[in-house]
Design a protein around this motif. Structure first.
Motif, short mmCIF file in Angstrom:
data_model
loop_
_atom_site.label_atom_id
_atom_site.label_comp_id
_atom_site.label_asym_id
_atom_site.label_seq_id
_atom_site.Cartn_x
_atom_site.Cartn_y
_atom_site.Cartn_z
N LYS A 77 22.16 9.35 -36.40
CA LYS A 77 21.23 10.48 -36.36
C LYS A 77 19.78 10.00 -36.36
O LYS A 77 19.39 9.18 -37.18
CB LYS A 77 21.46 11.40 -37.56
CG LYS A 77 22.66 12.31 -37.41
CD LYS A 77 22.70 13.35 -38.50
CE LYS A 77 23.87 14.32 -38.29
NZ LYS A 77 23.91 15.35 -39.36
N GLU A 78 19.04 10.53 -35.39
CA GLU A 78 17.62 10.21 -35.31
C GLU A 78 16.82 11.49 -35.47
O GLU A 78 17.21 12.54 -34.93
CB GLU A 78 17.29 9.56 -33.97
CG GLU A 78 17.78 8.13 -33.83
CD GLU A 78 17.07 7.42 -32.69
OE1 GLU A 78 15.83 7.57 -32.57
OE2 GLU A 78 17.74 6.73 -31.93
N VAL B 198 14.06 14.17 -34.67
CA VAL B 198 13.25 14.64 -33.54
C VAL B 198 12.16 15.53 -34.11
O VAL B 198 12.46 16.53 -34.77
CB VAL B 198 14.10 15.42 -32.53
CG1 VAL B 198 13.22 16.00 -31.42
CG2 VAL B 198 15.19 14.53 -31.95
N ASP C 213 11.91 18.62 -38.79
CA ASP C 213 12.54 17.70 -37.85
C ASP C 213 13.99 18.10 -37.58
O ASP C 213 14.70 18.58 -38.47
CB ASP C 213 12.52 16.27 -38.41
CG ASP C 213 11.12 15.66 -38.34
OD1 ASP C 213 10.23 16.30 -37.75
OD2 ASP C 213 10.94 14.56 -38.89
N GLU D 87 17.63 16.61 -36.62
CA GLU D 87 18.33 15.33 -36.72
C GLU D 87 19.68 15.45 -36.04
O GLU D 87 20.54 16.21 -36.49
CB GLU D 87 18.49 14.90 -38.18
CG GLU D 87 17.18 14.51 -38.85
CD GLU D 87 17.39 13.80 -40.17
OE1 GLU D 87 18.56 13.54 -40.52
OE2 GLU D 87 16.39 13.50 -40.84
N TRP E 191 20.77 9.12 -25.97
CA TRP E 191 19.39 9.39 -25.55
C TRP E 191 19.09 8.78 -24.19
O TRP E 191 19.38 7.62 -23.92
CB TRP E 191 18.41 8.83 -26.58
CG TRP E 191 18.55 9.45 -27.93
CD1 TRP E 191 19.09 8.87 -29.05
CD2 TRP E 191 18.18 10.77 -28.31
NE1 TRP E 191 19.06 9.75 -30.10
CE2 TRP E 191 18.52 10.92 -29.68
CE3 TRP E 191 17.59 11.84 -27.64
CZ2 TRP E 191 18.28 12.11 -30.38
CZ3 TRP E 191 17.36 13.02 -28.33
CH2 TRP E 191 17.71 13.15 -29.69
N ARG F 133 16.26 7.48 -21.55
CA ARG F 133 14.90 6.97 -21.49
C ARG F 133 14.36 7.24 -20.08
O ARG F 133 15.15 7.41 -19.13
CB ARG F 133 14.84 5.47 -21.79
CG ARG F 133 15.27 5.02 -23.19
CD ARG F 133 14.85 5.93 -24.30
NE ARG F 133 14.91 5.32 -25.62
CZ ARG F 133 15.89 5.55 -26.49
NH1 ARG F 133 16.90 6.31 -26.16
NH2 ARG F 133 15.83 4.99 -27.69
N GLN G 184 9.57 14.56 -29.68
CA GLN G 184 9.74 13.13 -29.48
C GLN G 184 10.51 12.51 -30.64
O GLN G 184 10.58 13.08 -31.73
CB GLN G 184 8.40 12.42 -29.32
CG GLN G 184 7.45 12.56 -30.49
CD GLN G 184 6.65 13.85 -30.44
OE1 GLN G 184 6.13 14.23 -29.39
NE2 GLN G 184 6.54 14.52 -31.57
N LEU G 185 11.07 11.34 -30.36
CA LEU G 185 11.72 10.55 -31.41
C LEU G 185 10.66 9.86 -32.26
O LEU G 185 9.47 9.85 -31.92
CB LEU G 185 12.64 9.51 -30.78
CG LEU G 185 13.82 10.03 -29.95
CD1 LEU G 185 14.54 8.87 -29.27
CD2 LEU G 185 14.78 10.83 -30.81
N SER H 193 10.22 6.84 -32.42
CA SER H 193 9.65 5.76 -31.60
C SER H 193 8.53 6.24 -30.70
O SER H 193 7.81 5.44 -30.10
CB SER H 193 10.76 5.14 -30.74
OG SER H 193 11.30 6.11 -29.85
N ASP I 158 9.21 8.13 -28.04
CA ASP I 158 9.80 8.49 -26.76
C ASP I 158 9.97 10.01 -26.66
O ASP I 158 10.55 10.64 -27.55
CB ASP I 158 11.18 7.83 -26.60
CG ASP I 158 11.08 6.32 -26.44
OD1 ASP I 158 10.04 5.86 -25.92
OD2 ASP I 158 12.02 5.61 -26.82
N VAL J 267 11.49 13.60 -25.78
CA VAL J 267 12.85 14.10 -25.58
C VAL J 267 12.89 15.57 -25.16
O VAL J 267 13.96 16.10 -24.89
CB VAL J 267 13.71 13.89 -26.85
CG1 VAL J 267 13.92 12.42 -27.13
CG2 VAL J 267 13.10 14.58 -28.05
#
Length: 291
Positions: free
Chosen positions: A142-143, A145, A160, A162, A167, A169, A184-185, A187, A189, A191
């Motif tokens: 899980k990341e 967002v 956020d 999760e 994903w 790129r 975005q994530l 990082s 990036d 989304v």
């Protein structure tokens, strides 16, 4: 038994309006043609459509399931949605029809693998404002967002999201001023974003079933659909589909009790009269002889 059946009928008739289908759903709002052709996981696509049908009933838009062949005639359609669609999806006629639709102000919404559904079609990359790098990564832990404020698409999404996802790129990635980054994530990036030139919204999540069960993600998608349809007003929940407020609930309960009470008295009187008629027609029952 006859009395109970009559009483049940009265109560059922009194309660019937509460279970009637929502007229707002039939009336419409935006008409959304959703295409899932070529998706890699049919169970995820089916679940996603099921959840979107629930959202449509609740938030006053109509979801129409279709195929690429339906793109040749988009009369009456407000938004075309590519939900996790596969590669090489469209032939020349379908591409031309979709391009005319989008350039004329029609809405487009894509999720997850839809970014790679027309890798060799220049207009598709232009309207998305990005090009997917293939293949996507494997499902990751899980990341978080994070959402950006200032857009009607992200309104109310303060925390956020999760999710575990494959994903995508992008190279080139969406950038201002052609695109507005909505999420975005960690990082950095992107989304989720929308186009400044067209009514086009894309969200990279949606490839995993669990994502479609997340309330924040569904809110992002329905608000993206509403925006892509060109709707200026606020997205308002159908009152017919929502739970009624407290005063209405108790008023309805009292109404049912009153109808049921009045009906039971009427049924009792009717049964009493019928019993008297039956006794009169059949004569008095025989009296046992004394010993």
């Amino acid at each position: 038994m006859r009395t109970l059946l009559r009483l049940f009928t009265i109560v059922a008739l009194a309660c019937a309006p509460a279970f009637a289908p929502s007229a707002a759903f039939a009336a419409g709002g935006p008409q959304v043609l959703v295409v899932t052709t070529g998706n890699e996981a049919q169970d995820v696509a089916d679940y996603a459509v099921e959840r979107l049908q629930m959202e449509a009933r609740r938030w006053n838009f109509t979801l129409i399931e279709g195929t690429p062949e339906d793109l040749t005639d988009l009369g009456g359609i407000d938004v075309v949605m590519f939900l996790n669609t596969g590669p090489d999806l469209l032939d020349g006629a379908q591409q031309a029809s979709l391009q005319t639709f989008v350039e004329g102000g029609g809405g487009f919404v894509g999720t997850n693998s839809a970014a790679a559904s027309a890798a060799d079609w220049a207009f598709y990359q232009e309207m998305l404002g990005a090009t997917a790098v293939l293949p996507p990564g494997d499902p990751e832990a899980k990341e978080p967002v994070s959402f950006n404020a200032g857009s009607r698409i992200t309104e109310g999404l303060d925390e956020d999201l999760e999710v575990t996802e494959r994903w995508y790129r992008f190279d080139p990635a969406p950038v201002a001023p052609d695109s507005i980054i909505l999420a975005q994530l960690g990082s950095g990036d992107p989304v989720a974003w929308n186009s400044e030139a067209y009514n086009v919204f894309y969200a990279s999540p949606g490839g995993e079933g669990g994502t479609w069960g997340d309330r924040d993600f569904l809110q992002l998608i329905r608000q993206g659909i509403w925006w892509a349809a060109g709707e200026e007003g606020a997205l308002v929940q159908n009152s017919d589909d929502a739970a009624p407020p407290w005063p209405y609930t108790w008023t309805f309960v009292l109404f049912v009790v009153a109808v049921a009470g009045g009906g039971s008295i009427a049924v009792w009187r009717l049964d009493k009269a019928e019993s008297a008629k039956e006794a009169e027609a059949g004569g008095a029952p025989p009296v046992a002889a004394g010993v």
